[in-house]
Design a protein around this motif. Structure first.
Motif, PDB file in Angstrom:
ATOM      1  N   TYR A  92       0.821  -1.213   0.000  1.00 59.21           N
ATOM      2  CA  TYR A  92       0.000   0.000   0.000  1.00 59.21           C
ATOM      3  C   TYR A  92       0.855   1.263   0.000  1.00 59.21           C
ATOM      4  N   SER A  93       1.804   1.345   0.917  1.00 56.60           N
ATOM      5  CA  SER A  93       2.618   2.558   1.050  1.00 56.60           C
ATOM      6  C   SER A  93       3.828   2.567   0.127  1.00 56.60           C
ATOM      7  N   ARG A  94       4.195   1.390  -0.417  1.00 60.01           N
ATOM      8  CA  ARG A  94       5.406   1.219  -1.226  1.00 60.01           C
ATOM      9  C   ARG A  94       6.665   1.477  -0.409  1.00 60.01           C
ATOM     10  N   TYR A  95       6.548   1.356   0.893  1.00 62.74           N
ATOM     11  CA  TYR A  95       7.690   1.571   1.782  1.00 62.74           C
ATOM     12  C   TYR A  95       8.500   0.281   1.902  1.00 62.74           C
ATOM     13  N   VAL A  96       9.820   0.382   1.718  1.00 59.12           N
ATOM     14  CA  VAL A  96      10.694  -0.778   1.870  1.00 59.12           C
ATOM     15  C   VAL A  96      10.922  -1.016   3.358  1.00 59.12           C
ATOM     16  N   LEU A  97      10.433  -2.132   3.847  1.00 57.18           N
ATOM     17  CA  LEU A  97      10.466  -2.429   5.276  1.00 57.18           C
ATOM     18  C   LEU A  97      11.796  -3.033   5.716  1.00 57.18           C
ATOM     19  N   SER A  98      12.428  -3.772   4.819  1.00 56.39           N
ATOM     20  CA  SER A  98      13.682  -4.433   5.152  1.00 56.39           C
ATOM     21  C   SER A  98      14.358  -4.871   3.867  1.00 56.39           C
ATOM     22  N   TRP A  99      15.683  -4.886   3.855  1.00 55.89           N
ATOM     23  CA  TRP A  99      16.408  -5.359   2.677  1.00 55.89           C
ATOM     24  C   TRP A  99      17.769  -5.898   3.092  1.00 55.89           C
ATOM     25  N   GLU A 100      18.347  -6.699   2.202  1.00 56.71           N
ATOM     26  CA  GLU A 100      19.648  -7.294   2.498  1.00 56.71           C
ATOM     27  C   GLU A 100      20.324  -7.699   1.196  1.00 56.71           C
ATOM     28  N   ILE A 101      21.641  -7.674   1.202  1.00 55.11           N
ATOM     29  CA  ILE A 101      22.442  -8.080   0.049  1.00 55.11           C
ATOM     30  C   ILE A 101      23.231  -9.327   0.414  1.00 55.11           C
ATOM     31  N   SER A 102      23.342 -10.249  -0.546  1.00 55.51           N
ATOM     32  CA  SER A 102      24.059 -11.495  -0.293  1.00 55.51           C
ATOM     33  C   SER A 102      24.833 -11.917  -1.535  1.00 55.51           C
ATOM     34  N   VAL A 103      25.902 -12.672  -1.319  1.00 55.78           N
ATOM     35  CA  VAL A 103      26.671 -13.247  -2.418  1.00 55.78           C
ATOM     36  C   VAL A 103      25.907 -14.406  -3.054  1.00 55.78           C
ATOM     37  N   PHE A 104      25.148 -15.130  -2.248  1.00 53.66           N
ATOM     38  CA  PHE A 104      24.462 -16.320  -2.726  1.00 53.66           C
ATOM     39  C   PHE A 104      22.950 -16.115  -2.753  1.00 53.66           C
ATOM     40  N   ARG A 129       9.880  -8.095  12.904  1.00 58.12           N
ATOM     41  CA  ARG A 129      10.275  -7.549  14.208  1.00 58.12           C
ATOM     42  C   ARG A 129      10.045  -6.041  14.285  1.00 58.12           C
ATOM     43  N   CYS A 130      10.298  -5.357  13.185  1.00 58.04           N
ATOM     44  CA  CYS A 130      10.280  -3.890  13.203  1.00 58.04           C
ATOM     45  C   CYS A 130       8.941  -3.271  12.816  1.00 58.04           C
ATOM     46  N   HIS A 131       8.109  -4.015  12.077  1.00 54.27           N
ATOM     47  CA  HIS A 131       6.912  -3.386  11.506  1.00 54.27           C
ATOM     48  C   HIS A 131       5.627  -4.173  11.730  1.00 54.27           C
ATOM     49  N   GLY A 132       5.629  -5.138  12.622  1.00 53.39           N
ATOM     50  CA  GLY A 132       4.420  -5.919  12.830  1.00 53.39           C
ATOM     51  C   GLY A 132       4.292  -6.996  11.774  1.00 53.39           C
ATOM     52  N   LYS A 133       3.069  -7.252  11.316  1.00 55.65           N
ATOM     53  CA  LYS A 133       2.880  -8.288  10.303  1.00 55.65           C
ATOM     54  C   LYS A 133       1.740  -7.906   9.367  1.00 55.65           C
TER      55      LYS A 133
END
Length: 206
Positions: free
Chosen positions: A135-147, A162-166
């Motif tokens: 709805y908001s288009r807000y990125v709640l969490s992200w991460e970068i990985s090699v694999f 953990r940070c934004h409920g469910k």
């Protein structure tokens, strides 16, 4: 989303050097071909391996379709044009139905979604996954990985929870990272309804 935009969002300069510690790094020629594929795909996301091969031929690269297909698969790119489904689901992974057709996503935490893409760097590439509130288009969490495994997708999901409920519903494609028992199990543990796009149907949107 263009690679430049992805780098802007993650704070990674395009000139960053990346070296994969466990091998599997592509040759300089393949990296150059992948750069051209990425740039052309940004403007023509409906291009499949055949059209991309023809484009590379016009650029002076005598490359066969099998090689183009392998590089596109490694980059996580596929044509968004609808096409018949020819691949089978992983026999140990359950695929869930698409729940968003006809739904009015009207508030935050109604629907979350996640996707996986790659970021090309000077010496190779890394994978980026993110969880976004639809709805908001807000990125709640992200991460970068090699694999490109399921573990870092689960890590991003757990951080968002953990940070934004469910959310009420969580939507993904049918990639093996998202159909894995680790990922779907985390959603079930939080009583979240699981929704998945139709196979190879990039146009599945509410």
């Amino acid at each position: 989303m263009s690679i430049q935009r992805q780098c802007d969002l993650t704070g990674l300069p395009r000139s960053s050097y990346y070296r994969e510690s466990h091998g599997g790094q592509e040759s300089r020629k393949n990296l150059e071909i992948m750069r051209l594929i990425d740039e052309e795909y940004t403007g023509h996301p409906f291009y499949g391996s055949c059209q991309m091969r023809n484009y590379l031929h016009r650029k002076g690269y005598n490359i066969n379709r099998k090689r183009v297909k392998r590089l596109m698969r490694k980059m996580g790119l596929q044509s968004v044009a609808p096409k018949p489904s020819t691949s089978k689901s992983h026999p140990e992974h359950k695929v869930y139905p698409y729940l968003l057709r006809g739904i009015d996503v009207s508030h935050a935490n109604h629907v979350w979604c996640s996707d996986l893409t790659y970021i090309r760097l000077t010496g190779g590439f890394v994978y980026l996954t993110a969880v976004m509130d639809w709805y908001s288009r807000y990125v709640l969490s992200w991460e970068i990985s090699v694999f490109m495994g399921s573990d870092f997708c689960v890590s991003v999901l757990e951080r968002a929870l953990r940070c934004h409920g469910k959310p009420d519903i969580f939507n993904t494609d049918q990639g093996s990272q998202y159909t894995s028992s680790d990922f779907t199990g985390t959603l079930k543990d939080h009583d979240i309804k699981i929704s998945m796009d139709g196979k190879e149907r990039a146009m599945d949107k509410p």
